[in-house]
Design a protein around this motif. Sequence first.
Motif, PDB file in Angstrom:
ATOM      1  N   ASP A   1     -17.302   7.246   7.106  1.00  0.00           N
ATOM      2  CA  ASP A   1     -17.125   5.800   7.123  1.00  0.00           C
ATOM      3  C   ASP A   1     -16.510   5.296   5.822  1.00  0.00           C
ATOM      4  O   ASP A   1     -16.683   4.147   5.450  1.00  0.00           O
ATOM      5  CB  ASP A   1     -18.448   5.102   7.403  1.00  0.00           C
ATOM      6  N   VAL A   2     -15.771   6.160   5.134  1.00  0.00           N
ATOM      7  CA  VAL A   2     -15.148   5.818   3.856  1.00  0.00           C
ATOM      8  C   VAL A   2     -13.657   6.115   3.941  1.00  0.00           C
ATOM      9  O   VAL A   2     -13.251   7.115   4.524  1.00  0.00           O
ATOM     10  CB  VAL A   2     -15.787   6.633   2.711  1.00  0.00           C
ATOM     11  N   PHE A   3     -12.848   5.227   3.364  1.00  0.00           N
ATOM     12  CA  PHE A   3     -11.420   5.506   3.228  1.00  0.00           C
ATOM     13  C   PHE A   3     -10.933   4.946   1.899  1.00  0.00           C
ATOM     14  O   PHE A   3     -11.603   4.123   1.275  1.00  0.00           O
ATOM     15  CB  PHE A   3     -10.611   4.961   4.412  1.00  0.00           C
ATOM     16  N   GLY A   4      -9.788   5.425   1.462  1.00  0.00           N
ATOM     17  CA  GLY A   4      -9.239   5.012   0.180  1.00  0.00           C
ATOM     18  C   GLY A   4      -7.821   4.512   0.329  1.00  0.00           C
ATOM     19  O   GLY A   4      -7.088   4.930   1.221  1.00  0.00           O
ATOM     20  N   SER A   5      -7.434   3.605  -0.554  1.00  0.00           N
ATOM     21  CA  SER A   5      -6.070   3.085  -0.562  1.00  0.00           C
ATOM     22  C   SER A   5      -5.561   3.056  -1.996  1.00  0.00           C
ATOM     23  O   SER A   5      -6.328   2.905  -2.930  1.00  0.00           O
ATOM     24  CB  SER A   5      -6.013   1.684   0.064  1.00  0.00           C
ATOM     25  N   GLY A   6      -4.246   3.197  -2.119  1.00  0.00           N
ATOM     26  CA  GLY A   6      -3.630   3.184  -3.427  1.00  0.00           C
ATOM     27  C   GLY A   6      -2.384   2.333  -3.435  1.00  0.00           C
ATOM     28  O   GLY A   6      -1.727   2.151  -2.412  1.00  0.00           O
TER      29      GLY A   6
ATOM     30  N   ASN B   1     -21.592  14.333  -2.524  1.00  0.00           N
ATOM     31  CA  ASN B   1     -20.515  13.815  -3.362  1.00  0.00           C
ATOM     32  C   ASN B   1     -19.251  13.682  -2.541  1.00  0.00           C
ATOM     33  O   ASN B   1     -19.044  14.417  -1.582  1.00  0.00           O
ATOM     34  CB  ASN B   1     -20.250  14.754  -4.543  1.00  0.00           C
ATOM     35  N   LEU B   2     -18.440  12.747  -2.943  1.00  0.00           N
ATOM     36  CA  LEU B   2     -17.125  12.562  -2.345  1.00  0.00           C
ATOM     37  C   LEU B   2     -16.098  12.918  -3.406  1.00  0.00           C
ATOM     38  O   LEU B   2     -16.141  12.404  -4.521  1.00  0.00           O
ATOM     39  CB  LEU B   2     -16.951  11.114  -1.893  1.00  0.00           C
ATOM     40  N   LEU B   3     -15.191  13.802  -3.073  1.00  0.00           N
ATOM     41  CA  LEU B   3     -14.140  14.217  -3.993  1.00  0.00           C
ATOM     42  C   LEU B   3     -12.856  13.479  -3.635  1.00  0.00           C
ATOM     43  O   LEU B   3     -12.403  13.539  -2.492  1.00  0.00           O
ATOM     44  CB  LEU B   3     -13.934  15.730  -3.889  1.00  0.00           C
ATOM     45  N   VAL B   4     -12.306  12.750  -4.595  1.00  0.00           N
ATOM     46  CA  VAL B   4     -11.078  11.989  -4.394  1.00  0.00           C
ATOM     47  C   VAL B   4      -9.982  12.629  -5.247  1.00  0.00           C
ATOM     48  O   VAL B   4     -10.132  12.760  -6.459  1.00  0.00           O
ATOM     49  CB  VAL B   4     -11.257  10.505  -4.798  1.00  0.00           C
ATOM     50  N   VAL B   5      -8.907  13.049  -4.597  1.00  0.00           N
ATOM     51  CA  VAL B   5      -7.766  13.654  -5.287  1.00  0.00           C
ATOM     52  C   VAL B   5      -6.545  12.802  -4.967  1.00  0.00           C
ATOM     53  O   VAL B   5      -6.252  12.545  -3.801  1.00  0.00           O
ATOM     54  CB  VAL B   5      -7.530  15.114  -4.832  1.00  0.00           C
ATOM     55  N   ALA B   6      -5.834  12.361  -5.993  1.00  0.00           N
ATOM     56  CA  ALA B   6      -4.674  11.493  -5.787  1.00  0.00           C
ATOM     57  C   ALA B   6      -3.513  11.954  -6.660  1.00  0.00           C
ATOM     58  O   ALA B   6      -3.710  12.380  -7.796  1.00  0.00           O
ATOM     59  CB  ALA B   6      -5.022  10.051  -6.119  1.00  0.00           C
ATOM     60  N   ALA B   7      -2.315  11.867  -6.106  1.00  0.00           N
ATOM     61  CA  ALA B   7      -1.096  12.157  -6.862  1.00  0.00           C
ATOM     62  C   ALA B   7      -0.538  10.846  -7.387  1.00  0.00           C
ATOM     63  O   ALA B   7      -0.353   9.894  -6.630  1.00  0.00           O
ATOM     64  CB  ALA B   7      -0.073  12.845  -5.973  1.00  0.00           C
ATOM     65  N   THR B   8      -0.290  10.786  -8.686  1.00  0.00           N
ATOM     66  CA  THR B   8       0.261   9.579  -9.310  1.00  0.00           C
ATOM     67  C   THR B   8       1.582   9.920  -9.982  1.00  0.00           C
ATOM     68  O   THR B   8       1.832  11.065 -10.359  1.00  0.00           O
ATOM     69  CB  THR B   8      -0.709   9.000 -10.359  1.00  0.00           C
TER      70      THR B   8
ATOM     71  N   SER C   1      -0.173   9.620  -3.101  1.00  0.00           N
ATOM     72  CA  SER C   1      -0.911  10.371  -2.091  1.00  0.00           C
ATOM     73  C   SER C   1      -2.385  10.365  -2.457  1.00  0.00           C
ATOM     74  O   SER C   1      -2.729  10.424  -3.639  1.00  0.00           O
ATOM     75  CB  SER C   1      -0.392  11.804  -2.022  1.00  0.00           C
ATOM     76  N   ILE C   2      -3.241  10.296  -1.430  1.00  0.00           N
ATOM     77  CA  ILE C   2      -4.692  10.357  -1.634  1.00  0.00           C
ATOM     78  C   ILE C   2      -5.262  11.341  -0.624  1.00  0.00           C
ATOM     79  O   ILE C   2      -4.854  11.363   0.530  1.00  0.00           O
ATOM     80  CB  ILE C   2      -5.367   8.988  -1.420  1.00  0.00           C
ATOM     81  N   GLN C   3      -6.248  12.103  -1.064  1.00  0.00           N
ATOM     82  CA  GLN C   3      -6.994  12.983  -0.172  1.00  0.00           C
ATOM     83  C   GLN C   3      -8.477  12.812  -0.483  1.00  0.00           C
ATOM     84  O   GLN C   3      -8.878  12.887  -1.643  1.00  0.00           O
ATOM     85  CB  GLN C   3      -6.573  14.445  -0.383  1.00  0.00           C
TER      86      GLN C   3
ATOM     87  N   ILE D   1       0.857  -1.175   0.000  1.00  0.00           N
ATOM     88  CA  ILE D   1       0.000   0.000   0.000  1.00  0.00           C
ATOM     89  C   ILE D   1       0.900   1.234   0.000  1.00  0.00           C
ATOM     90  O   ILE D   1       1.731   1.405   0.874  1.00  0.00           O
ATOM     91  CB  ILE D   1      -0.914   0.024   1.257  1.00  0.00           C
ATOM     92  N   THR D   2       0.722   2.102  -0.989  1.00  0.00           N
ATOM     93  CA  THR D   2       1.563   3.291  -1.095  1.00  0.00           C
ATOM     94  C   THR D   2       0.862   4.551  -0.610  1.00  0.00           C
ATOM     95  O   THR D   2       1.523   5.560  -0.367  1.00  0.00           O
ATOM     96  CB  THR D   2       2.018   3.499  -2.550  1.00  0.00           C
ATOM     97  N   ALA D   3      -0.461   4.521  -0.467  1.00  0.00           N
ATOM     98  CA  ALA D   3      -1.198   5.687   0.020  1.00  0.00           C
ATOM     99  C   ALA D   3      -2.466   5.222   0.713  1.00  0.00           C
ATOM    100  O   ALA D   3      -3.096   4.249   0.292  1.00  0.00           O
ATOM    101  CB  ALA D   3      -1.553   6.614  -1.137  1.00  0.00           C
ATOM    102  N   LEU D   4      -2.818   5.927   1.783  1.00  0.00           N
ATOM    103  CA  LEU D   4      -4.015   5.589   2.559  1.00  0.00           C
ATOM    104  C   LEU D   4      -4.572   6.876   3.141  1.00  0.00           C
ATOM    105  O   LEU D   4      -3.828   7.681   3.706  1.00  0.00           O
ATOM    106  CB  LEU D   4      -3.655   4.610   3.678  1.00  0.00           C
ATOM    107  N   SER D   5      -5.878   7.085   2.994  1.00  0.00           N
ATOM    108  CA  SER D   5      -6.510   8.294   3.513  1.00  0.00           C
ATOM    109  C   SER D   5      -7.948   7.987   3.886  1.00  0.00           C
ATOM    110  O   SER D   5      -8.596   7.139   3.260  1.00  0.00           O
ATOM    111  CB  SER D   5      -6.479   9.394   2.453  1.00  0.00           C
TER     112      SER D   5
END
Length: 191
Positions: free
Chosen positions: A73-78, A157-164, A110-112, A63-67
Amino acid sequence: MGVLRHLSYLVIYTTDFELVDALSTICLWTITKKKPIFRLDLAHGINEHASETEGIIGTPRWITALSCLPYGDVFGSGSWDGEIRLWKIDERLRSFSPLTTISAPGFVNSIQLVAPSLRPTKESQQSAVSAQAGKGRKTDSDAEAAGLSSTTSPRKNLLVVAATSKEPRLGRWMRFKEAKDGAVVAVIPMQ
């Protein structure tokens, strides 16, 4: 009030050095337990590569990113599997399950997660009142573009911003030539 207010951490499980795939595990913790209450191994799957001497070798993708969404009750992983995975914590706060995936080529460094204001603002209430009074000829499509439905409640809405990028954030031991350095922005409609 959200669910994560009662949770202490959403962390990557890295303290168990006996596991080969310790960096590919996501755990759910509470402030009342010393051990995780739920654990998902191989959250982003296995990376298979060919070896000249041993054939195909499968190694877990770390896992390289977690937010997480604060007070939600939501989270994201990358990782580097080409997807950002969004997870939803169940109502009993004992486990989590996949919610959706977002395409993200390369390494997710990175994830936000951001939830725009869910309360109607003073400006949106005034525009809804003027539209109902007939002063400002607003149509339903104008209200939808402003984030309002016909009942003047904002969309959730949920806004997901990630750096790749082509490489991991902390090293250059892997590289994807087809990936590009940049950002991924996605709007996820929530119920």
